[in-house]
Design an enzyme around this catalytic site. Structure first.
Site, short mmCIF file in Angstrom:
data_model
loop_
_atom_site.label_atom_id
_atom_site.label_comp_id
_atom_site.label_asym_id
_atom_site.label_seq_id
_atom_site.Cartn_x
_atom_site.Cartn_y
_atom_site.Cartn_z
N ARG A 165 6.93 10.42 -11.43
CA ARG A 165 7.39 10.24 -10.27
C ARG A 165 9.15 10.11 -10.21
O ARG A 165 9.71 10.47 -9.61
CB ARG A 165 6.78 8.84 -9.78
CG ARG A 165 5.34 8.90 -9.19
CD ARG A 165 5.21 9.70 -8.07
NE ARG A 165 5.91 9.08 -6.96
CZ ARG A 165 5.67 8.25 -6.17
NH1 ARG A 165 4.58 7.64 -6.41
NH2 ARG A 165 6.34 7.91 -5.06
N CYS A 180 -3.13 8.44 -8.42
CA CYS A 180 -1.85 8.04 -8.00
C CYS A 180 -1.60 6.84 -8.36
O CYS A 180 -0.15 6.53 -8.64
CB CYS A 180 -1.37 8.34 -6.35
SG CYS A 180 -2.35 7.28 -5.36
N HIS A 235 1.85 11.44 1.55
CA HIS A 235 2.59 10.74 0.28
C HIS A 235 3.08 12.03 -0.41
O HIS A 235 2.77 12.41 -1.69
CB HIS A 235 1.55 10.24 -0.42
CG HIS A 235 2.22 9.17 -1.43
ND1 HIS A 235 3.57 8.97 -1.45
CD2 HIS A 235 1.86 8.22 -2.44
CE1 HIS A 235 3.84 8.23 -2.48
NE2 HIS A 235 2.74 7.66 -3.17
N ASP A 254 -8.61 8.80 -5.31
CA ASP A 254 -7.73 7.54 -4.63
C ASP A 254 -8.30 6.20 -4.35
O ASP A 254 -9.61 6.56 -4.39
CB ASP A 254 -6.60 7.99 -3.77
CG ASP A 254 -5.38 7.19 -3.30
OD1 ASP A 254 -5.14 6.19 -4.21
OD2 ASP A 254 -5.09 7.32 -2.45
N GLN A 284 4.27 11.83 -4.36
CA GLN A 284 3.21 11.82 -5.43
C GLN A 284 2.73 13.22 -5.65
O GLN A 284 2.58 13.70 -6.90
CB GLN A 284 1.97 11.03 -4.99
CG GLN A 284 0.91 10.80 -5.82
CD GLN A 284 1.44 9.97 -7.15
OE1 GLN A 284 2.05 8.77 -7.07
NE2 GLN A 284 1.20 10.42 -8.49
N ARG A 318 9.04 3.69 3.27
CA ARG A 318 7.62 3.63 3.06
C ARG A 318 6.96 2.89 4.15
O ARG A 318 7.67 1.69 4.48
CB ARG A 318 7.27 3.07 1.74
CG ARG A 318 5.79 2.77 1.77
CD ARG A 318 5.35 2.03 0.39
NE ARG A 318 5.16 3.13 -0.58
CZ ARG A 318 4.35 3.29 -1.62
NH1 ARG A 318 3.80 2.16 -2.08
NH2 ARG A 318 4.27 4.58 -2.43
N1 NVA Z 1 -3.74 5.91 -0.57
C1 NVA Z 1 -2.96 4.68 -1.13
C2 NVA Z 1 -1.79 5.16 -1.78
C3 NVA Z 1 -1.17 4.28 -2.66
C4 NVA Z 1 -0.20 4.79 -3.77
C5 NVA Z 1 -2.57 3.66 -0.18
O1 NVA Z 1 -1.87 4.42 0.99
O2 NVA Z 1 -2.48 2.70 -0.17
N1 CP Z 2 1.55 5.94 -6.40
C1 CP Z 2 2.40 5.25 -5.85
O1 CP Z 2 3.04 5.65 -4.53
O2 CP Z 2 2.30 3.90 -6.29
P1 CP Z 2 3.07 2.64 -5.79
O3 CP Z 2 2.37 2.05 -4.65
O4 CP Z 2 3.12 1.51 -6.85
O5 CP Z 2 4.57 3.07 -5.61
#
Ligand code: NVA
Ligand code: CP
Length: 303
Positions: free
Chosen positions: A290, A261, A133, A221, A136, A106
């Site tokens: 997930r 998500c 992502h 989101d 998800q 990540r």
């Molecule tokens: N769009 C959000 C998703 C978090 C799971 C982010 O990148 O923070």
């Molecule tokens: N939806 C998602 O990826 O959540 P986290 O940021 O908690 O991993």
């Protein structure tokens, strides 16, 4: 033989993605019926988890998933590794992949993930970048399949920021063959190249009501993704009128479901009432998925 990675949904064929969703449902059903942890397909296997951003769902689902499949996971944060002190991505990839069987990353820039994967001797999974992502989406598509069956030919509405999730929904529209209608404020559109490449299936607009009309799935989101914290106040202003609430959901198909998500900000991109409304909201089912979807992905990548 070249290594198989999962950096975006386009790294799998549509058939493989459908197979992953089927397998996830199968593993979930077996686990719930028997209380059994599942097949020990990851026995003696190790997953390295590199997190340069925060996470609850992704970390817990990968770590629990590996344990349930008989393997182990190692959590690596930039605070504790040389990655955080600037060791080159390529060197990190070569070293870590010489010791483990799978790597989950990540991070911020998607090209850093691509560089990491290019130097990894084992499969690399995108656990979220600024651009995509895909994990998800596996869970979201599993949830829709469980709740409503096939999504091919249906209309899906994305309301809000043209962010990493939105880009992955564009890839999903292509892979699962649905119509995607995006409604975002001006200046917050998703990746232009991706939009252009999928113009047959994806429509960009600025009216949530138009996007949602008759849709079978409505998704939103956060308005300020990780890395955009400094823009939060400006974004709250720019996204006025883009909250998904019960009134907006009433414009969708009669059997529409709502996904997010998570983490969610109640009262901003989604109303508190909608998030908890059992007629529409499947956000917590998708969060649980997930775990199941990624167990299927781990099995697939370990071959
Ligand atoms: N769009 C959000 C998703 C978090 C799971 C982010 O990148 O923070
Ligand atoms: N939806 C998602 O990826 O959540 P986290 O940021 O908690 O991993």
């Amino acid at each position: 033989m070249s290594v198989r990675h999962f950096l975006t949904l386009l790294d799998c064929s549509a058939g493989e993605l459908a197979g992953l969703v089927r397998r996830a449902i199968e593993m979930k059903t077996a686990m719930k019926a028997a209380g059994a942890a599942g097949p020990s397909i990851a026995k003696n296997k190790v997953l390295a988890m590199i997190f340069e951003k925060s996470s609850t769902r992704t970390r817990v689902s990968f770590e629990a998933g590996m344990a349930q499949l008989g393997g182990q996971a190692i959590f690596l944060s930039p605070a504790d590794t040389q990655i955080g002190r600037g060791e080159p991505v390529a060197d990190s990839a070569r070293v870590i992949s010489s010791m483990v069987d799978l790597i989950m990353v990540r991070t911020y820039a998607h090209r850093d993930l691509e560089e990491f994967a290019a130097h990894s001797a084992v499969p690399v999974i995108n656990a979220l970048t600024d651009e995509f992502h895909p994990c998800q989406l596996l869970a979201d598509m599993q949830t829709f399949a469980e709740e409503r069956g096939g999504i091919a030919g249906k209309a899906v509405a994305w309301v809000g920021d043209g962010n990493n999730m939105c880009n992955s929904y564009i890839n999903a529209a292509c892979q699962w063959d649905f119509e995607l209608r995006i409604a975002c404020p001006r200046g917050f559109a998703p990746n232009a190249e991706l939009l252009a490449a999928n113009s047959g299936r994806v429509r960009l607009g600025h009216s949530p009501a138009e996007a949602v009309a008759g849709a079978s799935l409505v998704v939103t989101d956060t308005w300020a993704s990780m890395g955009k914290e400094a823009e939060k106040a400006a974004r709250i202003e720019a996204f006025a009128g883009f909250q998904v609430d019960l009134e907006l959901m009433a414009r969708a198909a009669a059997d529409a479901i709502f996904l997010h998500c998570l983490p969610a900000c109640r009262g901003r991109e989604v109303s508190a009432e909608l998030l908890e409304d059992g007629r529409y909201s499947r956000v917590f089912a998708a969060a649980e998925n997930r775990l199941h979807a990624q167990k299927a992905l781990i099995e697939f990548l370990l071959g």
